[in-house]
Structure formats: C-alpha cells, structure tokens
Design a protein around this motif. Sequence first.
Motif, PDB file in Angstrom:
ATOM      1  N   ASN A  26       0.809  -1.228   0.000  1.00 27.18           N
ATOM      2  CA  ASN A  26       0.000   0.000   0.000  1.00 27.18           C
ATOM      3  C   ASN A  26       0.838   1.271   0.000  1.00 27.18           C
ATOM      4  OD1 ASN A  26      -1.425  -2.294   1.230  1.00 27.18           O
ATOM      5  ND2 ASN A  26      -3.167  -0.931   1.405  1.00 27.18           N
ATOM      6  N   ILE A  27       2.053   1.222  -0.536  1.00 24.71           N
ATOM      7  CA  ILE A  27       2.923   2.397  -0.550  1.00 24.71           C
ATOM      8  C   ILE A  27       3.389   2.661  -1.981  1.00 24.71           C
ATOM      9  CG2 ILE A  27       5.056   3.439   0.319  1.00 24.71           C
ATOM     10  CD1 ILE A  27       4.874   1.636   2.740  1.00 24.71           C
ATOM     11  N   TYR A  28       3.262   3.914  -2.394  1.00 21.82           N
ATOM     12  CA  TYR A  28       3.720   4.297  -3.724  1.00 21.82           C
ATOM     13  C   TYR A  28       5.246   4.401  -3.749  1.00 21.82           C
ATOM     14  CZ  TYR A  28      -1.134   5.462  -4.856  1.00 21.82           C
ATOM     15  OH  TYR A  28      -2.489   5.404  -5.079  1.00 21.82           O
ATOM     16  N   HIS A  29       5.797   4.500  -4.959  1.00 22.33           N
ATOM     17  CA  HIS A  29       7.243   4.543  -5.134  1.00 22.33           C
ATOM     18  C   HIS A  29       7.870   5.732  -4.408  1.00 22.33           C
ATOM     19  CE1 HIS A  29      11.133   5.088  -7.245  1.00 22.33           C
ATOM     20  NE2 HIS A  29      11.114   3.768  -7.327  1.00 22.33           N
ATOM     21  N   ASP A  30       7.128   6.850  -4.287  1.00 16.99           N
ATOM     22  CA  ASP A  30       7.672   8.043  -3.625  1.00 16.99           C
ATOM     23  C   ASP A  30       7.487   8.015  -2.115  1.00 16.99           C
ATOM     24  OD1 ASP A  30       4.954   8.454  -3.428  1.00 16.99           O
ATOM     25  OD2 ASP A  30       4.933  10.383  -4.468  1.00 16.99           O
TER      26      ASP A  30
ATOM     27  N   LYS B  70       4.559   7.735  -0.446  1.00 15.61           N
ATOM     28  CA  LYS B  70       3.228   8.097   0.029  1.00 15.61           C
ATOM     29  C   LYS B  70       2.382   6.854   0.262  1.00 15.61           C
ATOM     30  CE  LYS B  70       3.164  12.675  -2.116  1.00 15.61           C
ATOM     31  NZ  LYS B  70       2.515  13.562  -3.107  1.00 15.61           N
ATOM     32  N   VAL B  71       1.574   6.913   1.302  1.00 19.66           N
ATOM     33  CA  VAL B  71       0.790   5.760   1.721  1.00 19.66           C
ATOM     34  C   VAL B  71      -0.640   5.874   1.221  1.00 19.66           C
ATOM     35  CG1 VAL B  71      -0.083   4.458   3.696  1.00 19.66           C
ATOM     36  CG2 VAL B  71       2.205   5.477   3.784  1.00 19.66           C
ATOM     37  N   CYS B  72      -1.142   4.798   0.652  1.00 20.47           N
ATOM     38  CA  CYS B  72      -2.559   4.702   0.311  1.00 20.47           C
ATOM     39  C   CYS B  72      -3.278   4.157   1.544  1.00 20.47           C
ATOM     40  CB  CYS B  72      -2.757   3.778  -0.889  1.00 20.47           C
ATOM     41  SG  CYS B  72      -4.503   3.439  -1.262  1.00 20.47           S
ATOM     42  N   MET B  73      -4.090   5.011   2.180  1.00 17.68           N
ATOM     43  CA  MET B  73      -4.749   4.611   3.420  1.00 17.68           C
ATOM     44  C   MET B  73      -6.080   3.910   3.187  1.00 17.68           C
ATOM     45  SD  MET B  73      -2.583   5.446   5.731  1.00 17.68           S
ATOM     46  CE  MET B  73      -3.571   5.129   7.180  1.00 17.68           C
ATOM     47  N   GLY B  74      -6.469   3.726   1.915  1.00 19.05           N
ATOM     48  CA  GLY B  74      -7.687   2.982   1.621  1.00 19.05           C
ATOM     49  C   GLY B  74      -8.919   3.590   2.252  1.00 19.05           C
ATOM     50  N   ASN B  75      -9.653   2.783   3.000  1.00 17.56           N
ATOM     51  CA  ASN B  75     -10.902   3.232   3.622  1.00 17.56           C
ATOM     52  C   ASN B  75     -10.712   3.785   5.032  1.00 17.56           C
ATOM     53  OD1 ASN B  75     -12.417   2.440   1.368  1.00 17.56           O
ATOM     54  ND2 ASN B  75     -12.554   0.330   2.124  1.00 17.56           N
TER      55      ASN B  75
ATOM     56  N   GLU C 154       0.518   7.051  13.660  1.00 17.51           N
ATOM     57  CA  GLU C 154       1.073   5.710  13.852  1.00 17.51           C
ATOM     58  C   GLU C 154      -0.048   4.702  14.116  1.00 17.51           C
ATOM     59  OE1 GLU C 154       4.429   5.435  16.514  1.00 17.51           O
ATOM     60  OE2 GLU C 154       5.127   7.437  15.953  1.00 17.51           O
ATOM     61  N   LYS C 155      -1.044   5.128  14.864  1.00 13.61           N
ATOM     62  CA  LYS C 155      -2.181   4.250  15.137  1.00 13.61           C
ATOM     63  C   LYS C 155      -2.955   3.979  13.854  1.00 13.61           C
ATOM     64  CE  LYS C 155      -6.285   3.813  18.072  1.00 13.61           C
ATOM     65  NZ  LYS C 155      -7.100   4.462  19.142  1.00 13.61           N
ATOM     66  N   TYR C 156      -3.222   5.020  13.058  1.00 11.83           N
ATOM     67  CA  TYR C 156      -3.912   4.820  11.780  1.00 11.83           C
ATOM     68  C   TYR C 156      -3.150   3.822  10.909  1.00 11.83           C
ATOM     69  CZ  TYR C 156      -6.953   8.943  12.445  1.00 11.83           C
ATOM     70  OH  TYR C 156      -7.888   9.838  12.887  1.00 11.83           O
ATOM     71  N   TYR C 157      -1.846   3.991  10.844  1.00 10.31           N
ATOM     72  CA  TYR C 157      -1.053   3.176   9.928  1.00 10.31           C
ATOM     73  C   TYR C 157      -1.005   1.715  10.368  1.00 10.31           C
ATOM     74  CZ  TYR C 157       2.669   1.749   6.795  1.00 10.31           C
ATOM     75  OH  TYR C 157       3.381   1.103   5.822  1.00 10.31           O
ATOM     76  N   TRP C 158      -0.649   1.480  11.612  1.00  7.29           N
ATOM     77  CA  TRP C 158      -0.488   0.100  12.054  1.00  7.29           C
ATOM     78  C   TRP C 158      -1.813  -0.623  12.217  1.00  7.29           C
ATOM     79  CZ3 TRP C 158       3.918  -1.049  10.568  1.00  7.29           C
ATOM     80  CH2 TRP C 158       5.072  -0.321  10.862  1.00  7.29           C
ATOM     81  N   ASN C 159      -2.907   0.089  12.352  1.00 12.41           N
ATOM     82  CA  ASN C 159      -4.212  -0.558  12.489  1.00 12.41           C
ATOM     83  C   ASN C 159      -4.910  -0.775  11.146  1.00 12.41           C
ATOM     84  OD1 ASN C 159      -3.971  -0.755  15.233  1.00 12.41           O
ATOM     85  ND2 ASN C 159      -5.232   1.029  15.697  1.00 12.41           N
ATOM     86  N   SER C 160      -4.305  -0.307  10.055  1.00 14.23           N
ATOM     87  CA  SER C 160      -4.893  -0.523   8.732  1.00 14.23           C
ATOM     88  C   SER C 160      -4.423  -1.860   8.168  1.00 14.23           C
ATOM     89  CB  SER C 160      -4.501   0.618   7.788  1.00 14.23           C
ATOM     90  OG  SER C 160      -3.103   0.639   7.574  1.00 14.23           O
ATOM     91  N   TYR C 161      -5.129  -2.343   7.157  1.00 15.28           N
ATOM     92  CA  TYR C 161      -4.802  -3.637   6.554  1.00 15.28           C
ATOM     93  C   TYR C 161      -3.921  -3.450   5.328  1.00 15.28           C
ATOM     94  CZ  TYR C 161      -7.794  -6.640   9.400  1.00 15.28           C
ATOM     95  OH  TYR C 161      -8.321  -7.353  10.443  1.00 15.28           O
ATOM     96  N   PHE C 162      -2.814  -4.194   5.258  1.00 14.39           N
ATOM     97  CA  PHE C 162      -2.004  -4.238   4.055  1.00 14.39           C
ATOM     98  C   PHE C 162      -2.703  -5.160   3.058  1.00 14.39           C
ATOM     99  CE2 PHE C 162       1.340  -3.435   7.341  1.00 14.39           C
ATOM    100  CZ  PHE C 162       1.660  -2.155   6.912  1.00 14.39           C
ATOM    101  N   SER C 163      -2.812  -4.690   1.801  1.00 15.29           N
ATOM    102  CA  SER C 163      -3.611  -5.465   0.860  1.00 15.29           C
ATOM    103  C   SER C 163      -2.955  -5.706  -0.494  1.00 15.29           C
ATOM    104  CB  SER C 163      -4.968  -4.781   0.640  1.00 15.29           C
ATOM    105  OG  SER C 163      -4.778  -3.458   0.150  1.00 15.29           O
ATOM    106  N   HIS C 164      -2.163  -4.748  -1.002  1.00 20.01           N
ATOM    107  CA  HIS C 164      -1.622  -4.923  -2.352  1.00 20.01           C
ATOM    108  C   HIS C 164      -0.450  -3.975  -2.580  1.00 20.01           C
ATOM    109  CE1 HIS C 164      -4.452  -1.566  -2.565  1.00 20.01           C
ATOM    110  NE2 HIS C 164      -3.799  -1.140  -3.628  1.00 20.01           N
ATOM    111  N   LEU C 165       0.326  -4.260  -3.622  1.00 24.26           N
ATOM    112  CA  LEU C 165       1.404  -3.371  -4.034  1.00 24.26           C
ATOM    113  C   LEU C 165       0.834  -2.276  -4.919  1.00 24.26           C
ATOM    114  CD1 LEU C 165       4.209  -5.967  -4.923  1.00 24.26           C
ATOM    115  CD2 LEU C 165       3.987  -4.609  -2.832  1.00 24.26           C
TER     116      LEU C 165
END
Length: 241
Positions: free
Chosen positions: A158-162, A164-169, A188-199
């Motif tokens: 869920n991270i772009y080449h530069d 930046k994070v795609c936070m999805g929903n 940090e809470k938003y990031y670690w509590n989100s689901y990793f899903s795709h490149l």
Amino acid sequence: MKNLTNNFSSSYQPVKALLIYNKQTGEAEHNTIYVESYDIGKFGNPINAHPLSLKETLALSGLFQTAQELKTGFLRCRGLMPNKVLYVNNEKGGYAVWYTPPQEVTLFFSDSLGIKSGNGKVPAMIWRAGRESLAVYALKGNRKPTEKTALYHAPFFNIYHDGKVCMGNVRIDIGQETRLEDFMQQWEKYYWNSYFSHLMNDHNPVTENIVQLWQTQINTERTFPCQVLKPTNYTLKNLFL
C-alpha cells in the motif's frame, strides 16, 4: 442557509462597529490610520461615534490573540519537544517529520495476500505527515538519523514509489488544533491498524518476494533483515523541503 441566518440572528447581536480611515501621504510607510468606533443602538443603527478607546483596543487585541493561538496551536508541543521529532513546519497546512527505532508491532494483512496477521519486527522508520496524507520510509540500523542519512523504501504494501501511503478506507480525522504528540500518535495508530492489501503500481519495495518475506517474519523472533531494503533517491533532508 435560511435556518443558519435565523439562528445566527437570534444568538448574536451587533454591539460595535469600526470605521477605519487612511490618510494618504504619498509614501505608504508614512500613511496615517485613524479608527472610529460606533456603538450599535437598539434598532441596529450605529450611534455615539468616537475615537477607538484604549479599553476597546485592548479588548480587540485579545480577540485577535485568541484567533492567532487557535491558528498556531496545530503541531505545537504541550511540553518539551519529543526526542523522535526531526522537523516541524507549521506553515502552509503544516507537517511533521519524525523517527521510530526498530520495533515489534502488530501487522494486519488482507486474506488475499495469504499472510497471517500477527506480530512482526519492523525496521527503523521515518514518518512525514500532514493533516490528510502520510509518507513512510525505512532506515538501516537503529541510530537517530541526520540530514544526510539515506532513506530506503518502507518494506510494506500500500505504498507508492515516492513513499506516500494509500490509506484505503481508513477515516483520517486530525483536527486543526491537534498537538504534536497527539498528531504523531494518531498517525502511527492509523497506519499500524490498517490492513495491508496490495502493491501500488507493482512497486515491490524489497529485493525479494515481499509476500514470502512477511510469511517468514510474522509471529517469529526474527529481526527484520535490512539487507533486503531497496534505496530511494532521498536523504532525510529532502523531506524538509
């Protein structure tokens, strides 16, 4: 709009009006300002014109001071600057850059990846965030970085080449008066509590298969293998611009 106007009119009543005069002298720095104050009569008409008094000036200054404090409260510390903070910019919306050492966190993965969610050790990281966006990077080692420290791609989905994070929903809700300590904690809470899903755009941030990497890391005592990190073209100083 009609309801808003009615509510405003019933709750707030005009009590003072100011008229500002500017005496032109030909040179802007020598122009003279005169402020005339009016009380507002019971029928809403201005009455009792008089030069702005000292008492009125102090009251007006207090209002402006309160407004300025609200404006500049964003990203201000409650106390001493936290040691992990690297840079804070309060202008143009504001953003902060901070560091976290290698740590163990709970990671969540979508079922489609075939990786069980669980605890895993992650490398040292650099976080750069504003009110609505986040970028993350990885570091080798565990020393606090300097401006010349090289940044690596964060080894996650869920991270772009530069960076930046795609936070999805994930619903991001960071207020305009959020203090720096809460700001970092929330991101940090938003990031670690989100689901990793795709490149993102097939960007693989590590030198090996990232799915297999995390399959072998989750729920083990293995430290993160920093040799698989890919370098970016950035140093820490690039994030301050």
